[in-house]
Design a protein around this motif. Structure first.
Motif, PDB file in Angstrom:
ATOM      1  N   ALA A  79       0.805  -1.354  -0.020  1.00 53.76           N
ATOM      2  CA  ALA A  79      -0.005  -0.069  -0.139  1.00 53.76           C
ATOM      3  C   ALA A  79       0.749   1.253   0.031  1.00 53.76           C
ATOM      4  O   ALA A  79       1.991   1.128   0.107  1.00 53.76           O
ATOM      5  N   HIS A  80       0.262   2.435  -0.190  1.00 55.50           N
ATOM      6  CA  HIS A  80       1.155   3.696  -0.376  1.00 55.50           C
ATOM      7  C   HIS A  80      -0.010   4.810  -0.189  1.00 55.50           C
ATOM      8  O   HIS A  80      -1.062   4.692  -0.203  1.00 55.50           O
ATOM      9  N   VAL A  81       0.847   5.583   0.932  1.00 57.80           N
ATOM     10  CA  VAL A  81      -0.037   6.862   1.418  1.00 57.80           C
ATOM     11  C   VAL A  81       0.715   8.114   1.655  1.00 57.80           C
ATOM     12  O   VAL A  81       1.791   8.061   1.825  1.00 57.80           O
ATOM     13  N   ARG A  82       0.271   9.184   1.151  1.00 54.39           N
ATOM     14  CA  ARG A  82       0.750  10.542   1.357  1.00 54.39           C
ATOM     15  C   ARG A  82       0.150  11.145   2.245  1.00 54.39           C
ATOM     16  O   ARG A  82      -1.104  11.548   1.704  1.00 54.39           O
ATOM     17  N   ALA A 140      -4.123   7.823  -1.302  1.00 53.74           N
ATOM     18  CA  ALA A 140      -3.626   6.517  -0.984  1.00 53.74           C
ATOM     19  C   ALA A 140      -4.041   5.502  -2.144  1.00 53.74           C
ATOM     20  O   ALA A 140      -5.051   5.599  -2.605  1.00 53.74           O
ATOM     21  N   GLN A 141      -3.447   4.317  -1.774  1.00 57.03           N
ATOM     22  CA  GLN A 141      -3.934   3.106  -2.582  1.00 57.03           C
ATOM     23  C   GLN A 141      -3.662   1.887  -1.659  1.00 57.03           C
ATOM     24  O   GLN A 141      -2.583   1.804  -1.099  1.00 57.03           O
ATOM     25  N   TRP A 142      -4.645   1.087  -1.744  1.00 52.99           N
ATOM     26  CA  TRP A 142      -4.247  -0.262  -0.816  1.00 52.99           C
ATOM     27  C   TRP A 142      -5.134  -1.432  -1.680  1.00 52.99           C
ATOM     28  O   TRP A 142      -6.213  -1.148  -2.354  1.00 52.99           O
ATOM     29  N   PRO A 143      -4.975  -2.635  -1.499  1.00 52.58           N
ATOM     30  CA  PRO A 143      -5.657  -3.773  -1.874  1.00 52.58           C
ATOM     31  C   PRO A 143      -6.820  -3.890  -0.829  1.00 52.58           C
ATOM     32  O   PRO A 143      -7.160  -3.170  -0.121  1.00 52.58           O
ATOM     33  N   HIS A 144      -7.569  -4.939  -0.933  1.00 52.04           N
ATOM     34  CA  HIS A 144      -8.711  -5.145  -0.301  1.00 52.04           C
ATOM     35  C   HIS A 144      -8.629  -5.134   1.147  1.00 52.04           C
ATOM     36  O   HIS A 144      -7.530  -5.789   1.756  1.00 52.04           O
ATOM     37  N   LEU A 145      -9.610  -4.465   1.786  1.00 56.57           N
ATOM     38  CA  LEU A 145      -9.315  -4.129   3.304  1.00 56.57           C
ATOM     39  C   LEU A 145     -10.826  -3.950   3.760  1.00 56.57           C
ATOM     40  O   LEU A 145     -11.845  -3.342   3.252  1.00 56.57           O
ATOM     41  N   THR A 146     -10.837  -4.311   5.005  1.00 56.13           N
ATOM     42  CA  THR A 146     -12.130  -4.006   5.815  1.00 56.13           C
ATOM     43  C   THR A 146     -11.748  -3.168   7.108  1.00 56.13           C
ATOM     44  O   THR A 146     -10.870  -3.457   7.925  1.00 56.13           O
ATOM     45  N   GLY A 196     -11.842   1.694  -8.316  1.00 53.52           N
ATOM     46  CA  GLY A 196     -12.209   0.610  -7.160  1.00 53.52           C
ATOM     47  C   GLY A 196     -13.713   0.910  -6.600  1.00 53.52           C
ATOM     48  O   GLY A 196     -14.376   2.061  -7.051  1.00 53.52           O
ATOM     49  N   ASN A 197     -14.027   0.041  -5.823  1.00 51.95           N
ATOM     50  CA  ASN A 197     -15.422   0.052  -5.179  1.00 51.95           C
ATOM     51  C   ASN A 197     -15.169  -0.028  -3.802  1.00 51.95           C
ATOM     52  O   ASN A 197     -14.582  -0.818  -3.338  1.00 51.95           O
ATOM     53  N   ALA A 198     -16.418   0.396  -2.935  1.00 47.26           N
ATOM     54  CA  ALA A 198     -16.444   0.273  -1.580  1.00 47.26           C
ATOM     55  C   ALA A 198     -17.915   0.071  -1.078  1.00 47.26           C
ATOM     56  O   ALA A 198     -18.921   0.703  -1.714  1.00 47.26           O
ATOM     57  N   VAL A 199     -18.027  -0.462   0.153  1.00 48.98           N
ATOM     58  CA  VAL A 199     -19.437  -0.557   0.780  1.00 48.98           C
ATOM     59  C   VAL A 199     -19.314   0.186   2.197  1.00 48.98           C
ATOM     60  O   VAL A 199     -18.444  -0.547   2.835  1.00 48.98           O
ATOM     61  N   ALA A 200     -20.171   0.802   2.710  1.00 53.33           N
ATOM     62  CA  ALA A 200     -19.933   1.316   4.005  1.00 53.33           C
ATOM     63  C   ALA A 200     -21.392   0.988   4.724  1.00 53.33           C
ATOM     64  O   ALA A 200     -22.558   1.020   4.133  1.00 53.33           O
ATOM     65  N   ARG A 232     -11.794  -7.573  -5.306  1.00 52.30           N
ATOM     66  CA  ARG A 232     -11.320  -7.895  -6.807  1.00 52.30           C
ATOM     67  C   ARG A 232     -10.079  -6.934  -7.406  1.00 52.30           C
ATOM     68  O   ARG A 232      -9.447  -7.443  -8.004  1.00 52.30           O
ATOM     69  N   THR A 233     -10.212  -5.633  -6.750  1.00 51.63           N
ATOM     70  CA  THR A 233      -9.336  -4.706  -7.336  1.00 51.63           C
ATOM     71  C   THR A 233      -8.983  -3.857  -6.330  1.00 51.63           C
ATOM     72  O   THR A 233      -9.606  -3.662  -5.223  1.00 51.63           O
ATOM     73  N   PRO A 234      -7.692  -3.341  -6.279  1.00 55.22           N
ATOM     74  CA  PRO A 234      -7.120  -2.268  -5.456  1.00 55.22           C
ATOM     75  C   PRO A 234      -7.964  -0.904  -5.469  1.00 55.22           C
ATOM     76  O   PRO A 234      -8.531  -0.709  -6.416  1.00 55.22           O
TER      77      PRO A 234
END
Length: 330
Positions: free
Chosen positions: A43-46, A58-64, A88-92, A122-124
């Protein structure tokens, strides 16, 4: 303004996820995080600090992510958080409500409310996070809090203006001076407030200063999108934004310039960039001038020389000048 960059790949694989959890909990608020990629987390973050406001692309792979009542009791920075999803996609989920987010959607959370967020396995995901103290918003938090859980678009209206600002301010921070951080924080807070007010149909509740600064940003964005229109004038800008010419001129007078000068300078800068573009070396200079709204080639040449000290032709063929230039004089 201060910037810190963190890449998990700079650490041994076994230490990456723990370091990431600690950093993100500091950037936003303490959270429990789970992922199937913990053994080799990439992962990468500034972290970009603009006074009290923090922006973190930031960018990261699948996380909860889980922010629980217990974590809230332990530590609550009292922040309003926005995330602009770039890809990418997310659910909150908040208690009984749920919302899905896709590219160029904003999602809003309150560090004082429990939530669960799961990104697409499925995607970062690539995003820009924003931390704004609730006290900096131009709406009472009890009113603004109604935005949590609602879908906000970054593709149109004030949302598009905010998305444009975030991508611009995080693109290259080297162009900013330390003192610019607080000014950028004010602009960002105003845009977030305006986005909330628009979604809540509460524009009338905004402080006059916030309305004025937001309108100035909207007008500038409109001008930049329409520079190719040779008929773009202060009168046409005022008509398009449904404000009087006097009101429009006062917006720019507050910044020490005029509407006509801003239009001219933006056109000159666009033409300058085209003149230094190797892919456009075969495009005639008069065509570049016409593309950016200059009706008369002689007028363009005279105006360009006054701004940059050389003619467009000499600028194009002078290697020492074919790079970033100072803004044209107003």
């Amino acid at each position: 303004m201060n910037e810190t960059e963190f890449r998990t790949e700079d650490l041994p694989a076994g230490e990456r996820f723990e370091a990431w959890e600690e950093l993100l909990s500091h950037a936003h608020a303490p959270m429990h995080q789970t992922t199937e990629f913990a053994a080799d987390f990439r992962a990468h973050v500034r972290l970009i600090e603009l006074g009290e406001v923090v922006v973190w692309p930031a960018q990261w792979p699948h996380l909860t992510f889980h922010r629980t009542p217990r974590l809230i009791r332990q530590s609550d920075p009292e922040h309003c958080h926005l995330s602009l999803c770039m890809s990418g996609n997310a659910v909150a989920q908040w208690q009984r409500s749920e919302a899905a987010y896709h590219a160029y959607d904003f999602h809003v959370t309150d560090t004082s409310i429990p939530y669960d967020i799961m990104t697409d396995p499925r995607t970062p995901i690539t995003m820009i996070g924003v931390e704004v103290p609730k006290t900096l918003l131009g709406l009472p938090w009890g009113r603004a809090q109604q935005i949590v859980g609602r879908g906000l678009s970054g593709r149109e209206g004030v949302g598009a203006l905010l998305a444009q600002f975030l991508t611009g301010v995080t693109g290259d921070t080297s162009v900013y001076r330390p003192a610019d951080g607080q000014r950028l924080a004010w602009v960002l807070s105003d845009l977030v407030t305006a986005l909330f007010a628009q979604a809540l149909e509460a524009e009338g509740e905004l402080a006059p200063e916030a309305r004025t600064r937001t309108l100035a940003l909207e007008v500038k964005s409109f001008i930049r999108r329409n520079l190719r229109d040779a008929d773009l004038t202060p009168s046409s800008v005022a008509a398009a934004r449904n404000i009087s010419r006097g009101h429009l001129h006062r917006l720019f007078q507050a910044e020490g310039t005029t509407v006509a000068a801003f239009i001219r300078d933006q056109r000159l800068e666009a033409a300058r960039r085209d003149l230094t573009d190797p892919g456009q070396s075969g495009t005639p200079i008069h065509a570049i001038a016409a593309r950016w709204g200059f009706r008369d080639h002689a007028t363009f040449t005279r105006t360009f020389r006054s701004a940059y000290g050389v003619t467009p032709r000499d600028y194009r063929h002078a290697p020492v000048l074919a790079g970033p230039a100072a803004a044209p004089a107003e």
